[in-house]
Design a protein around this motif. Structure first.
Motif: not given
Length: 261
Positions: A149, A152-158, A161
């Motif tokens: 996150v 920038g490889r994953l969205e902040s919503g991860a 989860s």
């Protein structure tokens, strides 16, 4: 002298036990081997106690208001957000839930991993293995998510989860148990675990699962040396019957062979 030779010839080698007695002894040994490994509150207080908690939370999740269940699970989740702000709560309570409303598969998972490990090393060490695996796999897998996150490889919503379940504890117990088995049993256990993990990762493609599950298994392997010190055999070998009982000696011998399995 002739009489002595005749007496020696008549004595000769003693005949072996009848086939029926051997079958009886083998059946007794197999029954004792199975019964010695059935989980009971005395042999497996940790495994059965933990499983009772999982059954209770799973039953609650099925019967209670879905909104309430979701709020409790989100508060217990060991996701990145909770680990940063509420680490103790997340690490403790995330392992008391299962993903979904079916607990029966976890009964078999505990029966074949946590319970036999506990019989060999005791309740305290089995609980320690379970906790070490759960914490290690959770922290490392969520660290990967947090890093992804941040870069920038994953969205902040991860970071939010839902991350709950006992799979890390089961896998670390399997990895630890493999180190206490015979070389053939160890190879079989680790090979089966590797196949299951590879299949799961190829189908799920979830980052947390893909990192956490192998880490949990390898954590169990890393604990082999610690567990082997003074582990021994925690169950007692069944006492043989009276010397004159049919098949007593055969049952004792067969039980000794099975006990090494």
């Amino acid at each position: 002298m002739a009489e002595l030779r005749g007496s020696a010839a008549q004595s000769g080698p003693r005949p072996g036990p009848p086939y029926g007695m051997l079958r009886y002894g083998l059946r007794v040994a197999v029954a004792e081997w199975v019964l010695a490994r059935v989980p009971t509150p005395r042999r497996n207080p940790f495994a059965l106690g933990y499983l009772a908690v999982v059954v209770a939370t799973t039953t609650f999740a099925e019967l209670a208001d879905p909104g309430l269940v979701l709020r409790l699970q989100e508060a217990s989740s060991s996701d990145g957000h909770n680990l940063v702000h509420h680490p103790l709560r997340a690490l403790l309570f995330s392992g008391f839930w299962v993903a979904g409303t079916i607990w029966m598969p976890y009964l078999w998972a505990f029966a074949f991993t946590v319970a036999p490990l506990e019989r060999r090393v005791g309740a305290a060490r089995a609980a320690a293995v379970f906790a070490i695996g759960h914490i290690t796999a959770t922290v490392l897998s969520q660290s990967v998510v947090i890093t992804a996150v941040a870069t920038g490889r994953l969205e902040s919503g991860a970071l939010d989860s839902l991350d709950i379940g006992v799979s890390y504890g089961v896998l670390v117990s399997l990895g630890a148990l493999a180190g206490l088995l015979s070389p053939r049993g160890r190879l079989l256990a680790l090979g089966l675990a590797a196949v299951l993990l590879a299949d799961q990762i190829s189908e799920d493609r979830d980052l947390v699962t893909g990192v956490g599950h192998p880490v949990a298994l390898l954590t169990g392997v890393a604990l082999w040396r610690w567990l082997r010190r003074g582990s021994g055999r925690r169950w007692r070998r069944p006492e043989p019957g009276p010397a004159g009982a049919p098949g007593a000696a055969q049952a004792s011998g067969a039980a000794a062979v099975l006990d090494r399995a």
